[in-house]
Design an enzyme around this catalytic site. Structure first.
Site, PDB file in Angstrom:
ATOM      1  N   CYS A   8      56.057 -34.543 -81.760  1.00  0.00           N
ATOM      2  CA  CYS A   8      55.494 -34.047 -83.027  1.00  0.00           C
ATOM      3  C   CYS A   8      54.019 -33.682 -82.848  1.00  0.00           C
ATOM      4  CB  CYS A   8      55.625 -35.103 -84.125  1.00  0.00           C
ATOM      5  SG  CYS A   8      57.324 -35.499 -84.487  1.00  0.00           S
ATOM      6  N   CYS A  55      66.335 -26.589 -83.964  1.00  0.00           N
ATOM      7  CA  CYS A  55      65.923 -27.660 -83.049  1.00  0.00           C
ATOM      8  C   CYS A  55      65.503 -28.917 -83.807  1.00  0.00           C
ATOM      9  CB  CYS A  55      64.763 -27.197 -82.174  1.00  0.00           C
ATOM     10  SG  CYS A  55      65.235 -25.906 -81.046  1.00  0.00           S
TER      11      CYS A  55
END
Ligand code: FES
Length: 292
Positions: free
Chosen positions: A105, A35
């Site tokens: 993130c 991913c």
């Protein structure tokens, strides 16, 4: 080129705590190389149950590295419960913000931390696994995770959801379902919206005053302290005396007196009542955090 803050750049060029702790108390592994982002977080506790060391290994872009690096800095010195309260927003705020397309993130950082805490709490037995129905097959994102990023970050569009957890960013086949989840969560939020509290200047009952003080702490004071690794808790209210306890970095800070008067007291006077004054709950200071 992404518009990164100085703090993001600084942590990207000089990442702190890179590596892996031998015999850690908690391990959290999330994401996958397929991913494009993966993060492994390990931590070790001291004899008082506070995180004394944290390290990371990450595969990903500049913001994934910067996020992992600050995460290790933010959790050091915290108890497991305190660390468990960190949100992806706290991590992004600590960095002075992230481009919206990179918010996933910060979510990955929060997920790794939760996985490591769960691993610790189950005595090293439990590893991170997907819970509930998988909505985005391309990135392995569940309905629960999508609901959570919508709720915690007040998201309103499918594009935002993709930015925060990647769901929808591959083939796009899950976008319709994501839109339905947004509708569902926002409908629920509307229903549960608390009645607005009267603002400063109106006559407040004791309960309303307490609620407004707590709300001001949560919305106006806590985010700024958390951005610097600290925190604050409301201990009690006695008449116009507001008793608070500093946590994390704030509990060790030589400028705590200043923070209490010029930040906490000033905000409470601005948003609640001019007569309020703030004192610190000395009894709640952890012995090893004692200043002086
Ligand atoms: S299933 Fe979500 S992007 Fe492909």
């Amino acid at each position: 080129m992404w518009d990164y803050t100085e703090k993001v750049k600084e942590h990207f060029f000089n990442p702190r705590n890179v590596g892996e702790i031998e015999n850690p108390d908690g391990i959290g592994e999330v994401g996958s190389l397929a991913c494009g982002d993966a993060l492994k977080l390990t931590f070790k506790l001291d004899e008082n149950g506070r995180i004394k060391d944290a390290r990371f290994k990450t595969f990903g872009c500049a913001s994934a590295i910067a996020t992992s690096s600050v995460l290790t800095e933010m959790i050091k010195g915290k108890t497991i419960d305190e660390a468990g309260e960190l949100t992806n927003k706290d991590i992004a705020d600590y960095l002075g913000g992230l481009p919206e397309q990179k918010m996933h993130c910060s979510v990955m950082g929060r997920e790794a931390l939760e996985a490591a805490i769960e691993n610790y709490r189950t005595g090293g037995k439990k590893k991170h696994e997907l819970e509930g129905k998988v909505v985005c097959i391309c990135f392995g994102v569940t309905e629960k995770e999508i609901e959570r990023v919508i709720t915690e970050n007040d998201l309103t569009t499918v594009e935002q959801v993709t930015n925060y957890c990647k769901a929808g960013g591959g083939c796009g086949g899950c976008k319709g379902e994501i839109a339905k989840i947004i509708e569902k969560v926002r409908g629920r939020k509307q229903k549960n919206k608390p009645e607005a509290l009267p603002r400063k200047g109106r006559k407040l009952t004791n309960i309303q005053k307490m609620q407004l003080i707590q709300q001001t702490i949560n919305e106006q004071i806590r985010p700024a302290l958390r951005a610097h690794g600290g925190d604050i808790e409301l201990t009690d209210v006695e008449g116009n005396k507001v008793i608070v306890a500093f946590r994390g970095m704030c509990a060790q800070c030589m400028l705590a007196e200043y923070t209490m008067k010029d930040v906490v007291e000033a905000k409470l006077r601005e948003f609640v009542a001019d007569e309020l004054y703030v004192v610190e709950d000395k009894d709640s200071i952890q012995p090893h955090n004692h200043r002086g």
